[in-house]
Design an enzyme around this catalytic site. Structure first.
Site, PDB file in Angstrom:
ATOM      1  N   TYR A  53       0.828  -1.205   0.000  1.00  0.00           N
ATOM      2  CA  TYR A  53       0.000   0.000   0.000  1.00  0.00           C
ATOM      3  C   TYR A  53       0.864   1.258   0.000  1.00  0.00           C
ATOM      4  CZ  TYR A  53      -4.031  -2.928   1.355  1.00  0.00           C
ATOM      5  OH  TYR A  53      -5.028  -3.871   1.403  1.00  0.00           O
ATOM      6  N   GLY A 241     -17.745   1.488  -2.886  1.00  0.00           N
ATOM      7  CA  GLY A 241     -18.594   2.678  -2.882  1.00  0.00           C
ATOM      8  C   GLY A 241     -19.892   2.531  -3.642  1.00  0.00           C
ATOM      9  N   GLY A 245     -24.595   4.345  -3.170  1.00  0.00           N
ATOM     10  CA  GLY A 245     -25.472   4.989  -4.135  1.00  0.00           C
ATOM     11  C   GLY A 245     -24.855   6.190  -4.831  1.00  0.00           C
TER      12      GLY A 245
END
Length: 347
Positions: A53, A241, A245
């Site tokens: 990462y 995500g 919505g």
């Protein structure tokens, strides 16, 4: 916040885990530190990271930066004992990390030492293998997965070799426990069996993608979790995500993952948006925020050890924290199952 005894190991982790993979690209060190402070104040004691990462993008220039950011926080705050810290050995597939060398006794010690230096600590609570040497069906590879070329004797020899090296690290005190990631049910049971046979550290966790949109673990992996006492960590519980919505009707919020990863790792499909509409309808009908519904659903799964979420903004972190106050009724759980039956495997 509720805590779970991870795999019966005595290591207790909060039911929500703070993911860190954007710290160093989408987030600054200061933002990462602020997230840790807020998460601990809210009762989270568990942070997950990895040597490769940050992501978005993964690059040789940034590799290891996330661990460094966490290490800087430990150095400033002196609160190492307040955190259960998990990191991962990358293995094959990332060419700029040890030239893409597979996981083995030749790489384990040096990889742990590298993480310890960056994290500014002398021990790692949970050390995970990011994905199996033999390959994995995660990240949409399930559509073309073919294990017929695997050699069982090679796999067994690798597991024995790796567990021997891990046991040395346990005895040295550099790691407390061992976990898996992106692993199959067969792999989980074999790691557990080899540990029983050789005396190496048994796997106490498996970190796989799991959400309302990705329920591959519900059958054989769940059975392996229960019978081998291997708790699951759900990653991408919000389906990168989608389940919030925020991407419906073609929306692309500024700074969102969709701006960095236009296909969301293969998750952006017409069927996915149709499924999200159905899940959003359930949330609306029961007066739930879709983020709370998605995270609470993961937390209530019987094989779940902790649910890993990430945030690029503090308001996203605050919103996610509210999920611990939500308990989904059987009526809601049944409605979510009905959506899954109508929209299975949407990506």
């Amino acid at each position: 916040m509720k805590r779970n005894d991870l795999g019966g190991s005595g290591i207790e982790v909060s039911e929500l885990c703070l993911g860190s993979m954007t710290w160093g690209t989408q987030n600054t060190a200061e933002e990462g530190h602020a997230q840790i402070d807020r998460a601990l104040d809210a009762g989270i004691n568990f942070i997950d990271t990895a040597e490769m990462y940050p992501v978005n993008p993964i690059s040789p220039e940034t590799q290891g930066r996330t661990e460094q950011i966490i290490g800087q926080w430990f150095e400033r705050q002196g609160r190492r004992k307040d955190v259960i810290l998990a990191t991962k050995h990358s293995g094959e597939g990332v060419a700029h990390v040890r030239d893409g060398a597979p996981i083995s006794s030749k790489t384990i010690a040096q990889t742990i030492e590298g993480s310890l230096r960056r994290l500014k600590t002398d021990y790692i609570d949970l050390y995970q293998f990011h994905w199996p040497n033999r390959g994995s069906y995660m990240f949409r590879k399930n559509w073309t997965y073919d294990p017929s070329g695997q050699d069982r004797s090679d796999t067994m020899a690798h597991m024995e070799d790796a567990l021997g090296a891990l046991q040395t690290e346990v005895e040295r005190g550099t790691i407390r426990a061992f976990g898996l990631s992106n692993e199959s049910a067969w792999g989980m049971t074999q790691w557990a069996e080899v540990a029983r046979r050789t005396g190496g550290p048994r796997p106490i966790s498996v970190q796989n993608e799991y959400s309302l949109m990705c329920r591959m673990a519900d059958t054989d992996v769940a059975e392996a979790c229960v019978n081998e006492r291997i708790d699951m960590f759900s990653f991408s519980p919000l389906a990168t995500g989608l389940l919030t919505g925020k991407y419906q009707d073609g929306a692309i919020p500024e700074g969102s993952r969709l701006t960095f990863n236009p296909e969301l790792g293969g998750r952006k499909t017409a069927r996915a948006f149709e499924a999200v509409d159905a899940y959003l309808k359930v949330a609306k009908e029961h007066d739930l925020h879709p983020v709370h519904m998605a995270l609470a659903w993961c937390c209530q799964r019987p094989f779940m050890g902790s649910v890993i979420f990430g945030a690029t903004r503090m308001e996203q972190l605050e919103l996610a924290l509210g999920a611990v106050d939500v308990t989904l009724s059987q009526e809601i759980l049944t409605a979510l199952d009905d959506v899954n039956k109508a929209h299975p495997m949407p990506y």
